[in-house]
Design a protein around this motif. Structure first.
Motif, mmCIF file in Angstrom:
data_model
loop_
_atom_site.group_PDB
_atom_site.id
_atom_site.type_symbol
_atom_site.label_atom_id
_atom_site.label_comp_id
_atom_site.label_asym_id
_atom_site.label_seq_id
_atom_site.Cartn_x
_atom_site.Cartn_y
_atom_site.Cartn_z
ATOM 1 N N ARG A 1 16.705 38.781 28.453
ATOM 2 C CA ARG A 1 16.697 38.636 29.923
ATOM 3 C C ARG A 1 17.339 37.307 30.324
ATOM 4 N NH1 ARG A 1 11.276 39.871 32.999
ATOM 5 N NH2 ARG A 1 12.765 40.001 34.725
ATOM 6 N N GLU B 1 17.748 47.235 34.888
ATOM 7 C CA GLU B 1 18.918 46.624 34.235
ATOM 8 C C GLU B 1 19.971 47.673 33.906
ATOM 9 O OE1 GLU B 1 16.473 43.022 31.919
ATOM 10 O OE2 GLU B 1 16.910 44.899 30.890
ATOM 11 N N HIS C 1 18.155 44.168 28.546
ATOM 12 C CA HIS C 1 17.805 42.917 27.858
ATOM 13 C C HIS C 1 17.565 43.102 26.364
ATOM 14 C CE1 HIS C 1 13.652 44.302 28.985
ATOM 15 N NE2 HIS C 1 13.311 43.731 27.860
#
Length: 280
Positions: free
Chosen positions: A146, A175, A183
């Protein structure tokens, strides 16, 4: 927003902050036991901030030493090489990323969650007779991807956080939807870039899917600890979603209800102290 290619992300790793050279050496040698410890102690002690943080951790209740250690060499003598190496890594990693790059991303909450996960992993590892130092480090670094995404693509990561809030979705899904990478992939790329051991890479790769073939016990420990920390809301993150826990991973820990209550309590106790040291 066009999706980010993994290759581009990997190229951008070169621009990330690098860990102190001595820490890189420690990480790549995590599976070797034949390092000259006195040389290493000397190298670390040239970095006074890193040394101070490491020694504060070594003297914390996490390790319950009866003596106060005042040098890296002493820490190695009393705690062993493995443990000291992991403390040095923890001290270095928590200070190496710039903060405040992405307005919607809370750096403090991120590290609070990571530290709580590290503490919880260590407590669980002791109970399941797994290497506590590996577990602590894997817990601390499981979400490091992240920070890679935040540091490299701050504008896109703001959009990720906005998407998450709007859709009440998990960070991983946000994401993927916004950036086309997540991540876990970013963490894997960094683990390779920083020469993490295979053990550590597997834990980072599979902390969301510990049931994958070959994921290993460490991935299960991190997966369970991550869920516990979210559920107890130790990090105090806003709008925190407790992730689903793999029942196979939970069962693999083999702990009864009383043991889990001990795990929760110990995690909360250790978290406060480690946070003061690592973030102070």
């Amino acid at each position: 927003m066009s999706p980010i290619a993994i290759d581009d992300m990997v190229r951008n790793l070169e621009d990330l902050p690098s860990l102190p050279a001595v820490v890189m050496e420690l990480l790549s040698a995590i599976d070797q036991d034949d390092i000259d410890i006195s040389v290493l102690a000397k190298k670390v002690s040239h970095d006074s901030a890193l040394t101070a943080k490491t020694l504060r951790l070594a003297n914390s209740s996490l390790y319950g030493l009866q003596v106060k250690v005042t040098t890296i060499q002493q820490a190695i003598t009393f705690l062993g090489f493995q443990t000291t190496r992991n403390l040095i890594t923890a001290a270095a990693v928590t200070g190496c990323f710039a903060e405040g790059q992405c307005p919607l991303f809370n750096d403090q909450a991120f590290w609070r969650h990571s530290i709580a996960s590290a503490a919880c992993c260590k407590v669980i590892a002791r109970r399941v007779r797994f290497n506590q130092d590996y577990a602590f480090t894997a817990g601390l670094l499981h979400d490091i991807g992240r920070l890679v995404l935040v540091s490299t693509y701050p504008a896109q990561y703001s959009a990720v956080m906005a998407y998450r809030d709007l859709n009440d979705s998990a960070v991983l899904d946000a994401e993927r939807a916004v950036m086309g990478v997540d991540h876990v992939q970013a963490g894997m790329a960094l683990a390779e870039h920083w020469n993490f051991s295979e053990t550590m890479r597997l834990a980072i790769a599979h902390h969301h899917d510990p049931d994958a073939p070959g994921a290993g016990l460490l991935a299960s420990i991190v997966h369970v600890a991550n869920a516990i920390v979210h559920a107890l809301d130790i990090a105090g993150e806003e709008d925190e979603l407790a992730p689903e826990v793999s029942s196979a991973a939970w069962t693999a820990m083999g702990l009864n209800e009383e043991a889990w209550l001990h795990v929760f309590r110990e995690t909360e106790l250790q978290f406060e102290e480690i946070t003061l040291i690592l973030m102070g």
